[in-house]
Design an enzyme around this catalytic site. Structure first.
Site, PDB file in Angstrom:
ATOM      1  CG  ASP A  34      -2.116   0.828   1.101  1.00  0.00           C
ATOM      2  OD1 ASP A  34      -2.361   1.355  -0.004  1.00  0.00           O
ATOM      3  OD2 ASP A  34      -2.826   0.992   2.098  1.00  0.00           O
ATOM      4  NE  ARG A  38      -1.443   6.579   1.100  1.00  0.00           N
ATOM      5  CZ  ARG A  38      -1.635   5.671   2.035  1.00  0.00           C
ATOM      6  NH1 ARG A  38      -1.459   5.992   3.295  1.00  0.00           N
ATOM      7  NH2 ARG A  38      -2.010   4.457   1.717  1.00  0.00           N
ATOM      8  CD1 TRP A  39       7.589   6.479  -2.467  1.00  0.00           C
ATOM      9  CD2 TRP A  39       7.195   6.870  -4.630  1.00  0.00           C
ATOM     10  NE1 TRP A  39       8.802   6.538  -3.100  1.00  0.00           N
ATOM     11  CE2 TRP A  39       8.592   6.775  -4.439  1.00  0.00           C
ATOM     12  CE3 TRP A  39       6.711   7.100  -5.915  1.00  0.00           C
ATOM     13  CZ2 TRP A  39       9.513   6.919  -5.472  1.00  0.00           C
ATOM     14  CZ3 TRP A  39       7.617   7.245  -6.951  1.00  0.00           C
ATOM     15  CH2 TRP A  39       9.002   7.165  -6.727  1.00  0.00           C
ATOM     16  CB  SER A  79      -8.413  -5.819  -4.193  1.00  0.00           C
ATOM     17  OG  SER A  79      -9.015  -4.565  -4.451  1.00  0.00           O
ATOM     18  CB  THR A  80     -12.711  -8.173  -6.234  1.00  0.00           C
ATOM     19  OG1 THR A  80     -12.683  -8.139  -4.797  1.00  0.00           O
ATOM     20  CG2 THR A  80     -12.364  -9.580  -6.670  1.00  0.00           C
ATOM     21  CG  ASN A  82      -7.348  -2.470  -6.359  1.00  0.00           C
ATOM     22  OD1 ASN A  82      -6.394  -3.219  -6.165  1.00  0.00           O
ATOM     23  ND2 ASN A  82      -7.710  -1.558  -5.450  1.00  0.00           N
TER      24      ASN A  82
HETATM   25  C1  FPP Z   1      -1.742   0.159  -3.807  1.00  0.00           C
HETATM   26  O1  FPP Z   1      -1.193   1.439  -3.720  1.00  0.00           O
HETATM   27  C2  FPP Z   1      -0.983  -0.794  -4.608  1.00  0.00           C
HETATM   28  C3  FPP Z   1      -1.455  -1.458  -5.707  1.00  0.00           C
HETATM   29  C4  FPP Z   1      -2.794  -1.239  -6.301  1.00  0.00           C
HETATM   30  C5  FPP Z   1      -0.604  -2.539  -6.271  1.00  0.00           C
HETATM   31  C6  FPP Z   1       0.036  -2.221  -7.608  1.00  0.00           C
HETATM   32  C7  FPP Z   1       0.806  -3.393  -8.094  1.00  0.00           C
HETATM   33  C8  FPP Z   1       2.164  -3.554  -8.049  1.00  0.00           C
HETATM   34  C9  FPP Z   1       3.065  -2.553  -7.484  1.00  0.00           C
HETATM   35  C10 FPP Z   1       2.851  -4.814  -8.473  1.00  0.00           C
HETATM   36  C11 FPP Z   1       2.600  -5.379  -9.825  1.00  0.00           C
HETATM   37  C12 FPP Z   1       3.170  -6.722  -9.887  1.00  0.00           C
HETATM   38  C13 FPP Z   1       3.378  -7.618 -10.906  1.00  0.00           C
HETATM   39  C14 FPP Z   1       3.973  -8.913 -10.598  1.00  0.00           C
HETATM   40  C15 FPP Z   1       3.073  -7.404 -12.307  1.00  0.00           C
HETATM   41  P1  FPP Z   1      -2.272   2.594  -3.688  1.00  0.00           P
HETATM   42  O2  FPP Z   1      -2.484   3.044  -5.097  1.00  0.00           O
HETATM   43  O3  FPP Z   1      -3.498   2.100  -2.998  1.00  0.00           O
HETATM   44  O4  FPP Z   1      -1.583   3.702  -2.844  1.00  0.00           O
HETATM   45  P2  FPP Z   1      -2.346   4.838  -2.004  1.00  0.00           P
HETATM   46  O5  FPP Z   1      -3.008   4.129  -0.871  1.00  0.00           O
HETATM   47  O6  FPP Z   1      -1.228   5.720  -1.567  1.00  0.00           O
HETATM   48  O7  FPP Z   1      -3.303   5.513  -2.924  1.00  0.00           O
END
Ligand code: FPP
Length: 258
Positions: A34, A38-39, A79-80, A82
């Site tokens: 997670d 924000r990063w 996730s479902t 997302n």
């Molecule tokens: C949530 O950060 C993170 C994700 C939705 C995961 C994204 C997927 C990867 C980094 C890996 C992909 C992997 C492969 C093997 C192809 P966020 O967007 O929820 O952050 P926030 O909470 O700061 O908004």
């Protein structure tokens, strides 16, 4: 050769830090990655740049787990829920998954990583589904770390699917309801064959499980860190493992020395 498990080329494996007890490492680590958005926002970058950097953090983590002898790493990639993100972000993520898989497959094969994608893969773009099928088949016999990427994954849906499969067998007369055990149930989950995670790491300070591995995390130790996922590095992993090794795991029992 591009090493999937390394951004530091040709340095070989990262040795286990001396403070860690090799006999008490988790067999299976799960991560909720997670804080990508924000990063990026903190750097005035578009959110998707955080996901790109998140892939680097995931490669780092996979390499460390592999080098340090952790048997399985399971990461929550999509996730479902997302799908509810803005359309451009969802398509960016799908394209990112495709590119990363295509680019890294050869190295995954060479480094003996066994990759599997857990979740309902049917709504994913066809090209991605094909890459996933290919990567799964080509690495199925690999003997190294098990790398599970939860994609369009939701734990409640996984539990319902398991219940449906067992109910079908019961309705067909192949199984009496009273014969359903925890082992039979677990064998119907996407994670069948994996030991349950011993440690769950969640980055960016959120204290939620977010529909992730609800069954499998029953006895996992939780490590919540404020580090944002793209910044998750060797030091952050070491901190998580040291935290884990300080815990006394009782699995519902009592401390024999108390
Ligand atoms: C949530 O950060 C993170 C994700 C939705 C995961 C994204 C997927 C990867 C980094 C890996 C992909 C992997 C492969 C093997 C192809 P966020 O967007 O929820 O952050 P926030 O909470 O700061 O908004």
């Amino acid at each position: 050769m591009s090493r999937v498990l390394a951004t530091t080329p040709a340095l070989g494996r990262t040795p286990l830090p001396t403070g860690l007890d090799p006999a008490r490492l988790p067999r299976h680590v799960a991560v909720i990655m997670d804080g990508n958005g924000r990063w990026a926002s903190r750097r005035n970058l578009p959110r998707v740049m955080g996901h790109r950097e998140g892939v680097e953090a995931l490669k780092r983590t996979l390499r460390l787990c592999s080098d340090w002898g952790i048997g399985s790493l399971t990461a929550y990639a999509f996730s479902t829920e997302n799908w509810n993100r803005p359309g451009e972000e969802v398509s960016f993520l799908m394209t990112l998954f495709e590119r990363v898989l295509a680019r890294e497959l050869q190295a995954l094969e060479q480094e003996q990583v066994r990759i599997r994608f857990l979740g309902d893969l049917s709504p994913l773009p066809n090209g991605l589904q094909q890459l996933i099928a290919d990567a799964t088949a080509r690495t199925a016999a690999n003997t190294g770390i098990h790398f599970n990427v939860c994609t369009n994954y939701g734990s409640r849906a996984e539990l319902v699917l398991a219940a449906q499969r067992l109910a079908e067998r019961a309705a067909a007369g192949q199984l009496a309801p009273a014969e359903i055990t925890e082992e039979l149930f677990a064998a119907e989950l996407h994670t069948a064959g994996e030991p349950d995670p011993d440690l769950l790491i969640r980055t960016s300070g959120e204290r939620r499980i977010s529909n992730f591995l609800l069954w499998q995390l029953a006895y996992a130790e939780l490590h919540i860190t404020d580090v944002l996922w793209p910044d998750f590095d060797e030091q952050a992993m070491l901190t998580a493992l040291l935290d884990y090794q300080r815990r006394e795991r009782r699995f519902g029992g009592v401390d024999p020395l108390a």
